[in-house]
Design a protein around this motif. Structure first.
Motif, PDB file in Angstrom:
ATOM      1  N   ASN A 107      11.681   6.113   5.407  1.00  0.00           N
ATOM      2  CA  ASN A 107      11.473   4.657   5.354  1.00  0.00           C
ATOM      3  C   ASN A 107      10.038   4.251   5.080  1.00  0.00           C
ATOM      4  OD1 ASN A 107      14.156   4.468   5.906  1.00  0.00           O
ATOM      5  ND2 ASN A 107      13.922   3.862   8.034  1.00  0.00           N
ATOM      6  N   LEU A 108       9.374   4.982   4.191  1.00  0.00           N
ATOM      7  CA  LEU A 108       8.055   4.511   3.745  1.00  0.00           C
ATOM      8  C   LEU A 108       8.280   3.294   2.862  1.00  0.00           C
ATOM      9  CD1 LEU A 108       6.174   7.819   2.894  1.00  0.00           C
ATOM     10  CD2 LEU A 108       6.083   6.469   4.989  1.00  0.00           C
ATOM     11  N   TRP A 109       7.249   2.467   2.752  1.00  0.00           N
ATOM     12  CA  TRP A 109       7.371   1.262   1.932  1.00  0.00           C
ATOM     13  C   TRP A 109       6.961   1.591   0.500  1.00  0.00           C
ATOM     14  CZ3 TRP A 109       4.242  -0.186   6.600  1.00  0.00           C
ATOM     15  CH2 TRP A 109       5.090  -0.526   7.654  1.00  0.00           C
ATOM     16  N   PRO A 110       7.882   1.470  -0.444  1.00  0.00           N
ATOM     17  CA  PRO A 110       7.602   1.946  -1.809  1.00  0.00           C
ATOM     18  C   PRO A 110       6.567   1.118  -2.561  1.00  0.00           C
ATOM     19  CG  PRO A 110       9.764   0.908  -1.690  1.00  0.00           C
ATOM     20  CD  PRO A 110       9.260   0.998  -0.286  1.00  0.00           C
ATOM     21  N   HIS A 111       6.335  -0.124  -2.133  1.00  0.00           N
ATOM     22  CA  HIS A 111       5.374  -0.957  -2.872  1.00  0.00           C
ATOM     23  C   HIS A 111       3.947  -0.731  -2.415  1.00  0.00           C
ATOM     24  CE1 HIS A 111       6.294  -3.124   0.755  1.00  0.00           C
ATOM     25  NE2 HIS A 111       5.475  -4.100   0.492  1.00  0.00           N
ATOM     26  N   LYS A 112       3.771   0.144  -1.438  1.00  0.00           N
ATOM     27  CA  LYS A 112       2.417   0.411  -0.953  1.00  0.00           C
ATOM     28  C   LYS A 112       2.110   1.893  -1.122  1.00  0.00           C
ATOM     29  CE  LYS A 112       2.524  -3.366   2.295  1.00  0.00           C
ATOM     30  NZ  LYS A 112       1.520  -4.170   1.584  1.00  0.00           N
ATOM     31  N   GLU A 120      -1.099  -0.610   7.111  1.00  0.00           N
ATOM     32  CA  GLU A 120      -0.390  -1.895   7.192  1.00  0.00           C
ATOM     33  C   GLU A 120      -0.205  -2.406   8.629  1.00  0.00           C
ATOM     34  OE1 GLU A 120       0.231  -3.715   4.670  1.00  0.00           O
ATOM     35  OE2 GLU A 120       1.488  -5.272   5.529  1.00  0.00           O
ATOM     36  N   ALA A 121       0.393  -1.565   9.475  1.00  0.00           N
ATOM     37  CA  ALA A 121       0.661  -2.016  10.850  1.00  0.00           C
ATOM     38  C   ALA A 121      -0.640  -2.194  11.635  1.00  0.00           C
ATOM     39  CB  ALA A 121       1.578  -1.028  11.565  1.00  0.00           C
ATOM     40  N   ILE A 124      -1.780  -5.645  10.437  1.00  0.00           N
ATOM     41  CA  ILE A 124      -0.891  -6.763  10.734  1.00  0.00           C
ATOM     42  C   ILE A 124      -0.578  -6.861  12.224  1.00  0.00           C
ATOM     43  CG2 ILE A 124       1.399  -7.743  10.275  1.00  0.00           C
ATOM     44  CD1 ILE A 124      -0.467  -7.835   7.899  1.00  0.00           C
ATOM     45  N   VAL A 125      -0.284  -5.721  12.849  1.00  0.00           N
ATOM     46  CA  VAL A 125       0.118  -5.752  14.252  1.00  0.00           C
ATOM     47  C   VAL A 125      -1.094  -5.601  15.172  1.00  0.00           C
ATOM     48  CG1 VAL A 125       1.549  -4.649  16.017  1.00  0.00           C
ATOM     49  CG2 VAL A 125       2.386  -4.835  13.660  1.00  0.00           C
ATOM     50  N   LYS A 153       1.757   6.773  -4.597  1.00  0.00           N
ATOM     51  CA  LYS A 153       2.897   6.007  -4.121  1.00  0.00           C
ATOM     52  C   LYS A 153       3.877   6.991  -3.471  1.00  0.00           C
ATOM     53  CE  LYS A 153       2.135   1.699  -4.963  1.00  0.00           C
ATOM     54  NZ  LYS A 153       2.185   0.963  -6.206  1.00  0.00           N
ATOM     55  N   ALA A 155       6.942   7.494  -3.714  1.00  0.00           N
ATOM     56  CA  ALA A 155       7.943   8.096  -4.599  1.00  0.00           C
ATOM     57  C   ALA A 155       7.421   9.361  -5.271  1.00  0.00           C
ATOM     58  CB  ALA A 155       8.383   7.077  -5.651  1.00  0.00           C
ATOM     59  N   HIS A 156       6.099   9.518  -5.317  1.00  0.00           N
ATOM     60  CA  HIS A 156       5.538  10.697  -5.976  1.00  0.00           C
ATOM     61  C   HIS A 156       5.355  11.867  -5.022  1.00  0.00           C
ATOM     62  CE1 HIS A 156       3.904   7.570  -8.983  1.00  0.00           C
ATOM     63  NE2 HIS A 156       5.037   8.076  -9.419  1.00  0.00           N
ATOM     64  N   ARG A 169       1.820   7.354  10.007  1.00  0.00           N
ATOM     65  CA  ARG A 169       1.942   5.906  10.150  1.00  0.00           C
ATOM     66  C   ARG A 169       2.234   5.520  11.592  1.00  0.00           C
ATOM     67  NH1 ARG A 169       6.566   2.851   6.680  1.00  0.00           N
ATOM     68  NH2 ARG A 169       7.924   4.130   7.971  1.00  0.00           N
ATOM     69  N   ALA A 170       3.136   6.278  12.218  1.00  0.00           N
ATOM     70  CA  ALA A 170       3.480   5.988  13.614  1.00  0.00           C
ATOM     71  C   ALA A 170       2.335   6.369  14.549  1.00  0.00           C
ATOM     72  CB  ALA A 170       4.759   6.730  13.998  1.00  0.00           C
TER      73      ALA A 170
END
Lengths: 262, 220
Positions: A107-112, A120-121, A124-125, A153, A155-156, A169-170
């Protein structure tokens, strides 16, 4: 620190029940995880182990039962009159941020890109300053061995690399607990090892971990305790040695003989 | 009489070109407002609350079901009489175009948002994102890229449909063409030119859209 807080378990669950429509998935689960403990949850597909994990951070809302994270009730609060009611959303968000979760499908964010996925978190958080967030993200990307991929990205990347980014990320949120929901189940066999290595490293560092897994080797050699969930109840809770060599419940034996092809 | 009066067209093209810029401006503004309304309605369509869902759904049905021409006439000549308030032509034109298109755009956005796997949001929630933070930072940025092609289509349609607001008296391309055609008595030349102006705008818009689609493609 008082003696009582030292004894406060990191996770305490009492009589947790959850149904989806007519399907009773969790039928009263009670358990505790101490600080720094690594607990593996094993069981057949559909036995309720993922649902259990998802209830802990309120991704699924339990029907009944209580969850305490580091002594604080999750998802519920007590009114002045002593009645339990639904907690404020912001408290649920705050407590979730303390509980890292790693998913089967990354569940990585593909647009980042990789670095942005981790910062990100924090931005934002945690409301960190940008430079501070980047520094923290780079530290954890380095820790999972992917600092050289920070501009890519998702996807690569290979599945194993994506999952290591998801772990970074976590971790970057500096959670009290890390929960793994079949983190290696979607990976090609040759990529499982690199993810398990990172998890094992974390366990050695004293992270409190709750790991839903089909990796019996990991459960046996890395965990402090193994919980076998069968048909929505804890069928057996034992040391790794006990679970694998001296089962208390015959159902554990049946399950293990199937997964280990004994 | 000449068959095709090129000199006349040359003389009027500047006047018509100004109309074309009004057409473009009108379309951009209405598209922007229509998208904003569309996003809100699309969220309403996916809301947990039954009443909110029903209202949003009814809105979409109504806006998609009324012909633009009827909406413009109803709004500018009928509704204004009911509430006894005279709308400015620009306000009426932009309002009708945005309202009409917000119905289509709401459905476009809903499709775009629903195309994002639930896992994306679950990851955000597990890290402590609020619903709004998840929408703003994770879901919408991806959904907007997915809906670039259908939004481009809507833009091209709206460019053409904006010709209908000539009815309320905005001096856009069609209104100017109409006026020149009447005064010169050369409708063939003038409306051919007007048509070419529209074609230049719609074809350019399609090309730009295709370029953006390739440029902002989501690699999954």
């Amino acid at each position: 620190m008082t003696e009582q807080t030292m004894e406060t378990p990191m996770i305490r669950v009492k009589d947790l029940c959850k149904s989806f429509g007519d399907l009773e998935v969790l039928k009263g689960i009670s358990m505790e995880v101490k600080k720094g403990e690594v607990v593996c949850i094993i069981g057949a597909s559909g036995s309720g182990k993922s649902t259990f994990l998802r209830c802990l951070n309120y991704m699924e809302i339990p029907d009944s039962g209580k969850i305490y994270i580091d002594g604080e009730p999750m998802g519920l609060r007590k009114t002045k009159h002593g009645k339990w009611v639904k907690a404020h959303s912001k408290d649920i968000y705050r407590m979730r941020a303390e509980m890292g979760m790693v998913f089967q499908l990354f569940n990585l964010w593909p647009h980042k890109n990789v670095l942005q996925n981790v910062t990100e978190a924090l931005l934002i958080v945690r409301k960190m300053k940008k430079l501070e967030a980047i520094e923290a993200a780079e530290y954890f990307l380095d820790k999972v061995g992917l600092i050289d991929k920070k501009g890519e990205k998702p996807a690569h990347l290979s599945g194993g690399q994506q999952q290591r980014v998801a772990i970074a990320r976590a971790l970057a949120m500096r959670p009290k607990i890390m929960m793994f929901d079949e983190a290696t189940s979607a990976l090609d066999p040759q990529l499982v090892g690199e993810v398990l290595e990172v998890m094992e490293e974390l366990a050695k560092e004293g992270m409190t971990m709750l790991v839903v897994t089909h990796e019996m080797g990991f459960a046996r050699h890395v965990s402090d305790r193994v919980i076998f969930i069968d048909e929505g109840v804890i069928a057996e809770e034992n040391t790794p040695e006990g679970i694998f060599t001296n089962q208390k419940n015959p159902r554990t034996k049946v399950f293990l003989s199937k997964v280990l092809h004994m | 009489m000449e068959f095709f009066d090129v000199k006349l067209i040359w003389g009027q093209s500047g006047y018509l070109a100004v109309g074309a810029t009004y057409t473009l401006g009108l379309t951009f503004l209405s598209m922007f407002i229509g998208m904003a309304i569309g996003i809100i309605i699309s969220l309403g369509r996916m809301a947990k609350n039954f009443l909110v869902r029903a209202l949003a759904s009814a809105y979409v049905d109504v806006m998609r079901g009324i012909p633009l021409l009827v909406l413009i006439i109803w709004f500018y000549f009928g509704f204004s009489m009911l509430i006894d308030y005279e709308f400015s032509p620009l306000f009426a034109g932009v309002a009708c175009l945005s309202l009409k298109y917000s119905g289509y755009l709401a459905e476009t956005f809903r499709a775009g948002i629903q195309a994002i796997e639930i896992g994306q949001s679950e990851a955000a929630f597990s890290l402590g994102f609020s619903k709004i933070q998840n929408l703003r930072r994770i879901v919408l940025p991806q959904a907007l890229r997915i809906v670039i092609p259908p939004i481009g289509n809507s833009f091209v349609s709206m460019l053409q449909d904006s010709s209908m607001v000539m009815l309320v008296g905005i001096w856009e391309l069609m209104k100017r063409g109409n006026s020149v055609a009447n005064s010169t008595l050369k409708p063939f030349e003038i409306y051919t030119t007007v048509g070419i102006f529209y074609l230049i705008m719609t074809i350019s818009a399609s090309r730009i859209n295709r370029y953006l689609e390739g440029r902002l493609k989501l690699i999954r």
